[in-house]
Design a protein around this motif. Structure first.
Motif, short mmCIF file in Angstrom:
data_model
loop_
_atom_site.label_atom_id
_atom_site.label_comp_id
_atom_site.label_asym_id
_atom_site.label_seq_id
_atom_site.Cartn_x
_atom_site.Cartn_y
_atom_site.Cartn_z
N THR A 241 37.21 47.90 -27.75
CA THR A 241 38.61 47.47 -27.76
C THR A 241 38.72 45.95 -27.79
O THR A 241 39.78 45.42 -28.10
N ILE A 256 43.82 44.09 -32.74
CA ILE A 256 43.90 44.13 -31.28
C ILE A 256 43.97 42.71 -30.74
O ILE A 256 43.08 41.88 -30.97
N ARG A 298 45.10 53.26 -23.14
CA ARG A 298 46.29 52.95 -23.94
C ARG A 298 47.17 51.87 -23.32
O ARG A 298 47.87 51.16 -24.04
N VAL A 301 45.29 47.97 -23.71
CA VAL A 301 45.07 47.37 -25.02
C VAL A 301 46.40 46.87 -25.57
O VAL A 301 47.38 47.62 -25.60
N LEU A 303 48.26 45.26 -28.91
CA LEU A 303 48.09 45.10 -30.35
C LEU A 303 48.65 43.77 -30.83
O LEU A 303 49.52 43.17 -30.19
N VAL A 314 48.73 51.98 -30.43
CA VAL A 314 47.53 51.85 -29.60
C VAL A 314 46.68 53.11 -29.70
O VAL A 314 45.45 53.04 -29.80
N CYS A 317 44.51 53.15 -32.75
CA CYS A 317 43.32 52.29 -32.64
C CYS A 317 42.26 52.92 -31.75
O CYS A 317 41.06 52.88 -32.07
#
Length: 328
Positions: A241, A256, A298, A301, A303, A314, A317
């Motif tokens: 991530t 990200i 979720r 992270v 974006l 999310v 990804c």
């Protein structure tokens, strides 16, 4: 402790978890994933954030699970006019004796239902930070520690709905899991209508577990075995991530903004152990990691604008990372 002994304890305590699921199922239709995630939080001491539109039985699920455990339960209904003292308590002045006394707030319990947490302003949300992370609060000059088990199960409506406030990143990171609650299937919704609109009273939830049962199960979960290759897989998924290309994940360059911290790796490992326990196993498999990774990551992270412009979420990804990071 030998593997057969651990298996025996898993069988003993998993039976209690099965009874809890059955008891909650007396009033709840469907939402098995939400119930299992709440149990994972109970088994690891991790706080849970449930997100979904109103009317999906989030509050009913949490309150039913709390009733099924013979322990302290407190519900805090968050509103825009709340103050931090409404949550943690405050000092009260006694004019007759010219002294101050502590009036403890509703946070002083074992299971806390923080209902619609994103309807409260930031300073009230921040009041939960010390309680959730340190398992204690400070009122005036005095610090109070909470008794185990202590768990915050919060619900929130999507932040694009009117009258809500986005949760601060520092507080969101305190939650072990962020569970997205979706609409029921057609058959489940029909059962809900039959049960709730049939004129019959809702069944009473019986307390079938104790805090000792929960703490005993936590001790067993901590003994779940994990191979070094699976540990490496947990770390690789979380590191992907932050730097997807380093782990061979293509197509996420520039998507990200901020990846998950090491707290994500710790929580993914703990949650995977609890998932294996609920499956009746004394070891973790990569499937456990894959099953829990979206809920653990979720909310950790963020974006970039580029990803949002392309319509990526999310979860998209995270799914791409899980599909491309080599599985041991």
């Amino acid at each position: 402790m030998t593997a057969p002994q651990i298996d025996e304890q898993i069988a003993q305590y998993s039976q209690t978890c099965t009874k809890l699921i059955d008891e909650v199922g007396r009033v709840l239709v469907g939402q098995e994933a939400m119930v299992s995630r709440l149990l994972i939080g109970m088994l690891t001491g991790g706080h849970i954030l449930l997100e979904g539109v109103p009317g999906l039985a989030k509050t009913l699920t949490v309150s039913s699970l709390a009733k099924a455990i013979h322990t302290g339960f407190s519900r805090i209904q968050f509103t825009p006019d709340m103050l931090p003292a409404d949550v943690i308590g405050t000092e009260v002045f006694n004019p007759k004796e010219a002294t101050y006394s502590i009036k403890q707030g509703p946070i002083f319990s074992n299971l806390i239902l923080a209902d619609e947490i994103n309807r409260a302003p930031a300073k009230v949300q921040a009041a939960l930070l010390e309680a959730m992370q340190e398992r204690q609060v400070t009122i005036g000059t005095e610090t109070f520690r909470f008794e185990d088990p202590f768990l915050v199960m919060a619900t929130q409506n999507p932040i694009d709905q009117e009258g809500t406030y986005p949760l601060p990143e520092a507080q969101v990171d305190r939650f072990m899991l962020k569970v997205m609650v979706d609409y029921p299937t057609r058959d489940e919704e029909r059962k809900v209508v039959d049960r709730m609109a049939g004129g019959k009273p809702m069944p009473e939830i019986s307390a079938i577990a104790t805090p000792e049962d929960i703490m005993g199960a936590r001790g067993v979960v901590e003994k779940i075995w994990c191979d070094d290759k699976v540990r490496d897989y947990v770390v690789d998924v979380v590191r992907a991530t932050r730097n997807p290309a380093e782990l061979g994940v293509r197509g996420l360059e520039g998507m990200i903004e901020t990846g998950a911290s090491p707290r994500g790796s710790i929580n993914l490992m703990k949650a995977s152990k609890a998932h294996a326990f609920l499956q009746g196993r004394n070891y973790i498999t990569p499937h456990d990691v894959k099953s829990l990774a979206p809920d653990v990551l979720r909310h950790r992270v963020m974006l970039s604008y580029e990803a949002e412009a392309e319509g990526k979420t999310v979860d998209d990804c995270i799914r791409q990372i899980l599909d491309n990071v080599p599985v041991p």
